[in-house]
Scaffold this motif. Structure first.
Motif, PDB file in Angstrom:
ATOM      1  N   ALA B  30       0.853  -1.198   0.000  1.00  0.00           N
ATOM      2  CA  ALA B  30       0.000   0.000   0.000  1.00  0.00           C
ATOM      3  C   ALA B  30       0.889   1.249   0.000  1.00  0.00           C
ATOM      4  CB  ALA B  30      -0.917  -0.006   1.206  1.00  0.00           C
ATOM      5  N   GLY B  31       1.987   1.179   0.739  1.00  0.00           N
ATOM      6  CA  GLY B  31       2.921   2.313   0.772  1.00  0.00           C
ATOM      7  C   GLY B  31       3.556   2.562  -0.577  1.00  0.00           C
ATOM      8  N   VAL B  32       3.963   1.483  -1.255  1.00  0.00           N
ATOM      9  CA  VAL B  32       4.576   1.628  -2.592  1.00  0.00           C
ATOM     10  C   VAL B  32       3.559   2.234  -3.571  1.00  0.00           C
ATOM     11  CG1 VAL B  32       5.500   0.349  -4.565  1.00  0.00           C
ATOM     12  CG2 VAL B  32       6.270  -0.216  -2.272  1.00  0.00           C
ATOM     13  N   GLY B  33       2.310   1.715  -3.495  1.00  0.00           N
ATOM     14  CA  GLY B  33       1.248   2.246  -4.379  1.00  0.00           C
ATOM     15  C   GLY B  33       1.022   3.716  -4.120  1.00  0.00           C
ATOM     16  N   THR B  34       0.996   4.085  -2.860  1.00  0.00           N
ATOM     17  CA  THR B  34       0.804   5.494  -2.496  1.00  0.00           C
ATOM     18  C   THR B  34       1.946   6.348  -3.044  1.00  0.00           C
ATOM     19  OG1 THR B  34      -0.342   4.860  -0.486  1.00  0.00           O
ATOM     20  CG2 THR B  34       0.585   7.066  -0.528  1.00  0.00           C
ATOM     21  N   GLY B  35       3.143   5.819  -2.888  1.00  0.00           N
ATOM     22  CA  GLY B  35       4.327   6.554  -3.382  1.00  0.00           C
ATOM     23  C   GLY B  35       4.240   6.793  -4.868  1.00  0.00           C
ATOM     24  N   MET B  36       3.821   5.743  -5.591  1.00  0.00           N
ATOM     25  CA  MET B  36       3.714   5.895  -7.050  1.00  0.00           C
ATOM     26  C   MET B  36       2.631   6.914  -7.426  1.00  0.00           C
ATOM     27  SD  MET B  36       4.250   1.945  -8.145  1.00  0.00           S
ATOM     28  CE  MET B  36       3.929   2.113  -9.866  1.00  0.00           C
ATOM     29  N   GLY B  37       1.525   6.854  -6.678  1.00  0.00           N
ATOM     30  CA  GLY B  37       0.455   7.822  -6.935  1.00  0.00           C
ATOM     31  C   GLY B  37       0.892   9.232  -6.615  1.00  0.00           C
ATOM     32  N   GLU B  38       1.618   9.371  -5.523  1.00  0.00           N
ATOM     33  CA  GLU B  38       2.045  10.713  -5.086  1.00  0.00           C
ATOM     34  C   GLU B  38       3.148  11.290  -5.968  1.00  0.00           C
ATOM     35  OE1 GLU B  38       2.969  10.645  -0.932  1.00  0.00           O
ATOM     36  OE2 GLU B  38       0.925  11.162  -0.387  1.00  0.00           O
ATOM     37  N   MET B  39       3.870  10.400  -6.655  1.00  0.00           N
ATOM     38  CA  MET B  39       4.972  10.883  -7.499  1.00  0.00           C
ATOM     39  C   MET B  39       4.459  11.889  -8.540  1.00  0.00           C
ATOM     40  SD  MET B  39       7.482   8.662  -9.942  1.00  0.00           S
ATOM     41  CE  MET B  39       6.127   8.099 -10.944  1.00  0.00           C
ATOM     42  N   GLY B  40       3.431  11.436  -9.276  1.00  0.00           N
ATOM     43  CA  GLY B  40       2.886  12.310 -10.323  1.00  0.00           C
ATOM     44  C   GLY B  40       2.192  13.525  -9.750  1.00  0.00           C
ATOM     45  N   ILE B  41       1.390  13.272  -8.726  1.00  0.00           N
ATOM     46  CA  ILE B  41       0.618  14.387  -8.140  1.00  0.00           C
ATOM     47  C   ILE B  41       1.573  15.406  -7.507  1.00  0.00           C
ATOM     48  CG2 ILE B  41      -1.189  15.028  -6.489  1.00  0.00           C
ATOM     49  CD1 ILE B  41      -2.243  12.148  -6.750  1.00  0.00           C
ATOM     50  N   GLY B  42       2.584  14.887  -6.823  1.00  0.00           N
ATOM     51  CA  GLY B  42       3.557  15.770  -6.175  1.00  0.00           C
ATOM     52  C   GLY B  42       4.301  16.624  -7.181  1.00  0.00           C
ATOM     53  N   ALA B  43       4.728  15.985  -8.293  1.00  0.00           N
ATOM     54  CA  ALA B  43       5.453  16.745  -9.331  1.00  0.00           C
ATOM     55  C   ALA B  43       4.563  17.847  -9.894  1.00  0.00           C
ATOM     56  CB  ALA B  43       5.909  15.799 -10.437  1.00  0.00           C
ATOM     57  N   ALA B  44       3.300  17.493 -10.174  1.00  0.00           N
ATOM     58  CA  ALA B  44       2.370  18.493 -10.722  1.00  0.00           C
ATOM     59  C   ALA B  44       2.090  19.582  -9.682  1.00  0.00           C
ATOM     60  CB  ALA B  44       1.071  17.805 -11.140  1.00  0.00           C
ATOM     61  N   ALA B  45       1.971  19.167  -8.406  1.00  0.00           N
ATOM     62  CA  ALA B  45       1.675  20.139  -7.345  1.00  0.00           C
ATOM     63  C   ALA B  45       2.817  21.141  -7.190  1.00  0.00           C
ATOM     64  CB  ALA B  45       1.442  19.401  -6.035  1.00  0.00           C
ATOM     65  N   PHE B  56      -0.829  26.556  -3.370  1.00  0.00           N
ATOM     66  CA  PHE B  56      -0.139  25.670  -2.423  1.00  0.00           C
ATOM     67  C   PHE B  56      -1.103  24.790  -1.618  1.00  0.00           C
ATOM     68  CE2 PHE B  56       1.624  24.874   1.841  1.00  0.00           C
ATOM     69  CZ  PHE B  56       2.659  24.026   1.465  1.00  0.00           C
ATOM     70  N   GLY B  57      -2.134  25.410  -1.035  1.00  0.00           N
ATOM     71  CA  GLY B  57      -3.075  24.680  -0.178  1.00  0.00           C
ATOM     72  C   GLY B  57      -3.762  23.555  -0.929  1.00  0.00           C
ATOM     73  N   LEU B  58      -4.292  23.898  -2.090  1.00  0.00           N
ATOM     74  CA  LEU B  58      -5.010  22.911  -2.916  1.00  0.00           C
ATOM     75  C   LEU B  58      -4.063  21.805  -3.377  1.00  0.00           C
ATOM     76  CD1 LEU B  58      -7.913  22.659  -3.934  1.00  0.00           C
ATOM     77  CD2 LEU B  58      -7.177  23.726  -6.065  1.00  0.00           C
ATOM     78  N   ALA B  59      -2.849  22.215  -3.775  1.00  0.00           N
ATOM     79  CA  ALA B  59      -1.856  21.249  -4.273  1.00  0.00           C
ATOM     80  C   ALA B  59      -1.472  20.271  -3.157  1.00  0.00           C
ATOM     81  CB  ALA B  59      -0.625  21.985  -4.776  1.00  0.00           C
ATOM     82  N   LEU B  60      -1.318  20.814  -1.940  1.00  0.00           N
ATOM     83  CA  LEU B  60      -0.954  19.960  -0.795  1.00  0.00           C
ATOM     84  C   LEU B  60      -2.070  18.953  -0.517  1.00  0.00           C
ATOM     85  CD1 LEU B  60       1.280  19.647   1.406  1.00  0.00           C
ATOM     86  CD2 LEU B  60      -0.189  21.008   2.881  1.00  0.00           C
ATOM     87  N   LEU B  61      -3.302  19.427  -0.599  1.00  0.00           N
ATOM     88  CA  LEU B  61      -4.460  18.550  -0.359  1.00  0.00           C
ATOM     89  C   LEU B  61      -4.461  17.397  -1.365  1.00  0.00           C
ATOM     90  CD1 LEU B  61      -7.177  18.269   1.227  1.00  0.00           C
ATOM     91  CD2 LEU B  61      -8.240  19.476  -0.656  1.00  0.00           C
ATOM     92  N   PHE B  62      -4.253  17.723  -2.644  1.00  0.00           N
ATOM     93  CA  PHE B  62      -4.242  16.665  -3.669  1.00  0.00           C
ATOM     94  C   PHE B  62      -3.070  15.702  -3.458  1.00  0.00           C
ATOM     95  CE2 PHE B  62      -6.796  19.612  -6.466  1.00  0.00           C
ATOM     96  CZ  PHE B  62      -7.943  18.830  -6.395  1.00  0.00           C
ATOM     97  N   THR B  63      -1.951  16.240  -2.989  1.00  0.00           N
ATOM     98  CA  THR B  63      -0.770  15.390  -2.802  1.00  0.00           C
ATOM     99  C   THR B  63      -0.992  14.359  -1.693  1.00  0.00           C
ATOM    100  OG1 THR B  63       0.543  17.316  -3.407  1.00  0.00           O
ATOM    101  CG2 THR B  63       1.755  15.455  -2.532  1.00  0.00           C
ATOM    102  N   VAL B  64      -1.699  14.755  -0.640  1.00  0.00           N
ATOM    103  CA  VAL B  64      -1.863  13.815   0.487  1.00  0.00           C
ATOM    104  C   VAL B  64      -3.046  12.864   0.293  1.00  0.00           C
ATOM    105  CG1 VAL B  64      -0.744  15.346   2.142  1.00  0.00           C
ATOM    106  CG2 VAL B  64      -3.226  15.425   1.915  1.00  0.00           C
TER     107      VAL B  64
END
Lengths: 352, 82
Positions: B30-45, B56-64
């Motif tokens: 589950a952690g690996v899956g989360t990491g992979m999901g957050e990779m793209g979202i984090g880069a875009a954020a 920033f606020g909205l981007a942080l929300l999407f990242t978590v």
């Protein structure tokens, strides 16, 4: 420094930045509002936009519409340099190759200016150092004593070889048109080579280059048709690598009916945006209207491709082109307002 | 042959061991899956925030948001262990 690449993240990062920047560009409604402004109000609006820094920097050297025009060009050049710096890995190479057309434009401007005996200042004012040749190199080229010396000292050797080969003919005929065609052929050949080099993200880039070549060839076809039957062969103006071959385009130049031209062009096109644009060309229209429609079709197609490939070179190319036309629109508005043109006339020349 | 000679205590200990492995896999994957999901979202954020600080606020929300997947893994792990 070794570049660290980790999956698609760098592409996603840059693509998002480009999307945000594109969203900040001037929208159609804003252009329509600007059309109804007087020159002083329009100038003030420009000064309050993204161009403020350049306006402030250049206000000591220029004034009035010249200040706006130079500020717009400098902003465009700086923005493009910033994007090259931002782009990761292969995307940087594609961006550099794509922006190479500004080098061609700048070199031809310098050569034409020198041949016509214009002052260095006047030539410098119309240069846009958005390509590989930065302002320092262009300034150095401007100070050269002759066109031959400019070509000799040009850092891009392949471009210099093309210029050397066609220079005497250009000087004899007082026209750099043929040389310009050769340079653009070389430019598109370079782009195709880069796109088909097997690099990641090359396919969307290649598709876009083919589309751009098609648009360029169709535009040239309609320009030639608008001038009447050409008395010389036009075979050297067609850019290879697109959907149409030179013989086909050459034949279409002398075909009488517009319907046949449109039907033939449509056969090889898959993009619905371009098919729609071609359909609308069945009626006889002035060349500026045709060019405007083709540019709009090109930009819409780029938008479609960038939506299908959200994390590729496409969002970056869309922004580069949209920014170019924003600057062109603002420049047209500034010059048009200075010349006292009616807003209805100006609107026809804007790419919105 | 080994099963025939296994005692009840040994079988119970093995079951506890398998549960622990299962719980570890649930949280880890589950952690690996989360990491992979957050990779793209984090880069875009980060890209969006670099252009516009207000995002920033909205981007942080999407990242978590993908971190909920880890909670699913954790719930499965807890169910297995207790």
């Amino acid at each position: 420094m070794t570049e660290v690449m980790s999956g698609p993240a760098p592409y996603i990062y840059v693509s998002t930045r480009m999307r945000v920047r594109k969203a900040k560009l001037i929208q159609r409604e804003e252009y329509l509002r600007m059309l109804n402004m007087g020159l002083p109000e329009f100038t003030r609006t420009i000064e309050e936009m993204e161009y403020k820094r350049e306006v402030d920097e250049l206000s000591a050297s220029f004034g009035g519409v010249d200040l706006i025009e130079n500020a717009l060009s400098w902003n465009l050049a700086k923005e493009y340099q910033r994007i090259i710096a931002l782009a990761p890995g292969e995307m940087k190479g594609f961006t550099r190759d794509y922006l190479h057309k500004w080098d061609i434009q700048n070199i031809l401007t310098i050569l034409r200016g020198k041949v016509q005996g214009l002052s260095e200042g006047k030539i410098r004012a119309v240069l846009v150092p958005a390509g590989e040749l930065d302002a320092t190199v262009l300034d150095r080229l401007l100070t050269e004593s002759s066109v031959e010396r400019i070509i000799e000292t040009l850092p891009q050797k392949q471009m210099a070889a093309i210029l050397s080969a066609g220079l005497s003919d250009a000087l004899e005929t007082h026209s750099f048109g043929k040389l310009e065609n050769e340079l653009y052929k070389y430019y598109y050949a370079t782009l195709i080579k880069a796109a088909r080099g097997g690099m990641k993200g090359g396919l969307p880039f290649f598709k876009y280059v083919v589309f751009e070549i098609d648009i360029k060839n169709i535009t040239n076809l309609f320009r030639i048709r608008a001038q009447g039957k050409p008395d010389v062969s036009t075979s050297d103006i067609w850019v290879e690598g697109g959907s149409y071959n030179a013989d086909e385009l050459e034949r279409l130049c002398s075909v009488a009916g517009l319907d046949e031209v449109v039907d033939t062009l449509k056969k090889k096109v898959k993009s619905p945006v371009l098919i729609e644009a071609l359909e609308s060309l069945r009626e006889k229209k002035p060349i500026y209207a045709i060019e405007g429609m083709l540019i709009t079709a090109q930009l819409n197609q780029m938008d479609n491709v960038s939506k299908r490939n959200p994390f590729s070179i496409s969002p970056l190319l869309v922004y580069l082109e949209r920014k170019k036309y924003e600057v062109a629109n603002l420049r047209a508005l500034a010059r048009g307002k200075e010349a006292g043109l009616a807003s209805e006339v100006l609107e026809k020349y804007l790419v919105m | 042959m080994a099963i025939e000679t296994m005692t009840v205590e040994a079988a119970q200990a093995m079951a506890v061991g398998y549960k622990a492995i299962g719980a570890g896999l649930a949280v880890g994957l589950a952690g690996v899956g989360t990491g992979m999901g957050e990779m793209g979202i984090g880069a875009a954020a980060v890209g969006a925030t670099a252009e516009d600080r207000d995002m920033f606020g909205l981007a942080l929300l999407f990242t978590v948001l993908p971190e909920t997947i880890v909670i699913f893994g954790l719930v499965i792990a807890l169910l297995l262990l207790f």
